[in-house]
Design a protein around this motif. Structure first.
Motif, PDB file in Angstrom:
ATOM      1  N   ARG A  36       0.829  -1.211   0.000  1.00 49.22           N
ATOM      2  CA  ARG A  36       0.000   0.000   0.000  1.00 49.22           C
ATOM      3  C   ARG A  36       0.866   1.265   0.000  1.00 49.22           C
ATOM      4  O   ARG A  36       0.634   2.192  -0.772  1.00 49.22           O
ATOM      5  N   GLU A  37       1.905   1.267   0.825  1.00 49.59           N
ATOM      6  CA  GLU A  37       2.792   2.447   0.896  1.00 49.59           C
ATOM      7  C   GLU A  37       3.519   2.652  -0.435  1.00 49.59           C
ATOM      8  O   GLU A  37       3.681   3.784  -0.900  1.00 49.59           O
ATOM      9  N   ILE A  38       3.934   1.557  -1.036  1.00 55.17           N
ATOM     10  CA  ILE A  38       4.602   1.676  -2.343  1.00 55.17           C
ATOM     11  C   ILE A  38       3.615   2.266  -3.347  1.00 55.17           C
ATOM     12  O   ILE A  38       3.958   3.147  -4.138  1.00 55.17           O
ATOM     13  N   GLY A  39       2.367   1.793  -3.271  1.00 57.21           N
ATOM     14  CA  GLY A  39       1.318   2.333  -4.131  1.00 57.21           C
ATOM     15  C   GLY A  39       1.156   3.835  -3.931  1.00 57.21           C
ATOM     16  O   GLY A  39       0.975   4.589  -4.895  1.00 57.21           O
ATOM     17  N   GLU A  40       1.256   4.271  -2.661  1.00 55.82           N
ATOM     18  CA  GLU A  40       1.123   5.719  -2.381  1.00 55.82           C
ATOM     19  C   GLU A  40       2.254   6.499  -3.057  1.00 55.82           C
ATOM     20  O   GLU A  40       2.026   7.553  -3.639  1.00 55.82           O
ATOM     21  N   VAL A  41       3.464   5.964  -2.986  1.00 57.00           N
ATOM     22  CA  VAL A  41       4.599   6.615  -3.664  1.00 57.00           C
ATOM     23  C   VAL A  41       4.303   6.719  -5.162  1.00 57.00           C
ATOM     24  O   VAL A  41       4.522   7.759  -5.806  1.00 57.00           O
ATOM     25  N   LEU A  42       3.747   5.643  -5.709  1.00 63.01           N
ATOM     26  CA  LEU A  42       3.553   5.591  -7.165  1.00 63.01           C
ATOM     27  C   LEU A  42       2.372   6.444  -7.648  1.00 63.01           C
ATOM     28  O   LEU A  42       2.214   6.641  -8.850  1.00 63.01           O
ATOM     29  N   ARG A  43       1.570   6.955  -6.700  1.00 63.00           N
ATOM     30  CA  ARG A  43       0.474   7.834  -7.127  1.00 63.00           C
ATOM     31  C   ARG A  43       0.996   9.087  -7.817  1.00 63.00           C
ATOM     32  O   ARG A  43       0.334   9.672  -8.661  1.00 63.00           O
ATOM     33  N   ASP A  44       2.212   9.486  -7.457  1.00 67.01           N
ATOM     34  CA  ASP A  44       2.803  10.663  -8.112  1.00 67.01           C
ATOM     35  C   ASP A  44       3.360  10.337  -9.499  1.00 67.01           C
ATOM     36  O   ASP A  44       3.839  11.225 -10.195  1.00 67.01           O
ATOM     37  N   TYR A  45       3.340   9.068  -9.852  1.00 67.34           N
ATOM     38  CA  TYR A  45       3.913   8.647 -11.149  1.00 67.34           C
ATOM     39  C   TYR A  45       2.904   7.758 -11.869  1.00 67.34           C
ATOM     40  O   TYR A  45       3.106   6.557 -12.026  1.00 67.34           O
ATOM     41  N   PRO A  46       1.796   8.353 -12.318  1.00 68.16           N
ATOM     42  CA  PRO A  46       0.684   7.529 -12.825  1.00 68.16           C
ATOM     43  C   PRO A  46       1.028   6.694 -14.059  1.00 68.16           C
ATOM     44  O   PRO A  46       0.336   5.721 -14.347  1.00 68.16           O
ATOM     45  N   SER A  47       2.085   7.046 -14.774  1.00 70.09           N
ATOM     46  CA  SER A  47       2.346   6.265 -15.999  1.00 70.09           C
ATOM     47  C   SER A  47       3.140   4.987 -15.725  1.00 70.09           C
ATOM     48  O   SER A  47       3.277   4.141 -16.605  1.00 70.09           O
ATOM     49  N   ILE A  48       3.662   4.837 -14.498  1.00 73.02           N
ATOM     50  CA  ILE A  48       4.433   3.622 -14.199  1.00 73.02           C
ATOM     51  C   ILE A  48       3.486   2.468 -13.865  1.00 73.02           C
ATOM     52  O   ILE A  48       2.589   2.622 -13.038  1.00 73.02           O
ATOM     53  N   HIS A  49       3.692   1.325 -14.504  1.00 72.58           N
ATOM     54  CA  HIS A  49       2.898   0.141 -14.158  1.00 72.58           C
ATOM     55  C   HIS A  49       3.405  -0.446 -12.843  1.00 72.58           C
ATOM     56  O   HIS A  49       4.610  -0.556 -12.638  1.00 72.58           O
ATOM     57  N   PHE A  50       2.457  -0.852 -11.987  1.00 75.53           N
ATOM     58  CA  PHE A  50       2.826  -1.451 -10.700  1.00 75.53           C
ATOM     59  C   PHE A  50       2.321  -2.894 -10.676  1.00 75.53           C
ATOM     60  O   PHE A  50       1.112  -3.143 -10.635  1.00 75.53           O
TER      61      PHE A  50
END
Ligand SMILES: Cc1ncc(COP(=O)(O)O)c(C=O)c1O
Length: 381
Positions: free
Chosen positions: A158-172
């Motif tokens: 979840r925390e990693i997901g929060e970091v990635l919210r600022d980078y919407p084009s990166i696939h998680f």
């Protein structure tokens, strides 16, 4: 017989096997066939997809059937790499992934992709801060395991997901093969996870079947091209008996999920508490991570020796990761990434529990451990 190697594979559940046999015998038509014998299989395929989607809180069009975890991981990673190579060729993963992820990354590296392997701490945890710092302009994918298969560490998805919210084009992408029923998985529209991979034989479905969740709107390239099954995303005649029985297994796994976790945790804690009393035992699994995995080693005794000692008692455990334990060297293992020296990592054993295991089996394991430990002490002095 006591089977404590459930993270390697599980015994198929009897009603799941019934479904497999029934579908094989009665609905053998190809779901793609236009005639009557294709109709019911096509409906069954749709129902299975809908049931799995419903159980994990996503939409049916976000579920694609695969042959299992290895295919799912390969597809999520290479499918993203191929789809997005025009935009960038940098990928972030961790040093504590299953070989299905690790080797996919290594192969992409050999073809010119640049992969950052994030370090883990002594619990096997990666840090969202490290991840943020590793992100570049050309990063296209982040792939992180949910529950580590060797020691059971649960990553902060979840925390990693929060970091990635600022980078919407990166696939998680999340390798969730060891996670179903064991930890809370947050998928669906509000979650930042774009892809998650599951494998049937880890939750009492047959071998050779699995599924991947791909969030609606996320594009990845297909790896298997051909007849256009799975909406052109994964060609090959659908393994309907396995798919239908897996959908049943997903439901059974998630039924009374919390009670099962409590039961698993109680058994794990009992073994842990016992092992803590043994001077020469080192426990590698961090406390309060996955409830079903416990990794430990007996000082000076190689893991495989302990496995065979338990075998004499008809108790089946493994070294660290059964799918790789015959092939993989300790240097690239999770324990090595956790900073465990090679000679200690080589002592590692994994007990992996399933909900049908009992307290009585745990007591028998403890009794056998006592005898084996004593014997090793006599031999080693
Ligand atoms: C975390 C993890 N990922 C992927 C896999 C590969 O899954 P499969 O055996 O279905 O190919 C496994 C198998 O142990 C696993 O534990």
């Amino acid at each position: 017989m006591i089977y404590f190697d459930n993270s390697a594979t599980t015994k198929i559940e009897p009603t799941v096997l019934e479904t497999y046999l029934k579908v094989s015998e009665q609905f053998y038509g190809n779901p793609s066939s236009l005639h009557l014998l294709g109709d019911t299989p096509a409906k069954l395929l749709a129902q299975s997809r809908a049931q799995i989607a419903n159980e994990i809180g996503v939409q049916p069009n976000e579920i694609f059937f695969t042959s299992g975890g290895t295919e799912g991981d390969n597809w999520a990673i290479k499918g993203t790499a191929f789809e997005k190579m025009r935009y960038g060729k940098h990928i972030i993963t961790s040093t504590v992934e299953h070989p299905a992820v690790y080797e996919s990354m290594k192969q992409l590296e050999s073809f010119g992709w640049d992969v950052t392997f994030l370090p883990a701490d002594d619990k096997g945890l990666i840090s969202p801060k490290d991840l943020k710092e590793a992100i570049r302009e050309d990063t296209v994918l982040v792939s992180i395991i949910a529950v580590n298969n060797e020691v059971g560490t649960v990553q902060p998805i979840r925390e990693i997901g929060e970091v990635l919210r600022d980078y919407p084009s990166i696939h998680f992408h999340v390798d969730a093969v060891q996670a179903l029923g064991m930890v809370d998985l947050d998928l669906g529209p509000a979650s930042r996870v774009d892809m998650a991979v599951f494998s049937g034989h880890k939750f009492k479905a047959p071998r050779g079947i699995g599924f991947i969740y791909i969030k609606d709107g996320r594009q990845i390239a297909p790896l298997l091209t051909g007849g256009g099954q799975e909406r052109d995303m994964r060609s090959g005649t659908e393994n309907l008996p396995a798919i239908a029985s897996m959908s049943r297994a997903v439901r059974l796994t998630l039924d009374n999920e919390q009670e099962k976790r409590t039961h698993l945790r109680n058994m794990q804690t009992k073994i842990r508490t016992y092992l803590e009393t043994k001077e020469k035992v080192k426990i590698f699994t961090p406390e309060m991570h996955a409830p079903h995995i416990l990794c430990f080693g007996i000082e000076g005794i190689r893991g495989e020796v302990t496995v065979h000692a338990f075998e004499e008692y008809n108790i089946f455990i493994s070294t660290t990761s059964a799918c790789s334990s015959r092939a993989m060297d300790v240097d690239s293992s999770t324990l090595s990434a956790m900073g465990v020296p090679k000679h200690i990592a080589e002592t590692a054993n994994r007990v992996s529990l399933a909900a049908e295991n009992t307290e009585d089996e745990v007591d028998q394991f403890i009794k056998a451990f006592d005898e084996i430990y004593e014997k090793f002490q006599v031999i080693n002095g």
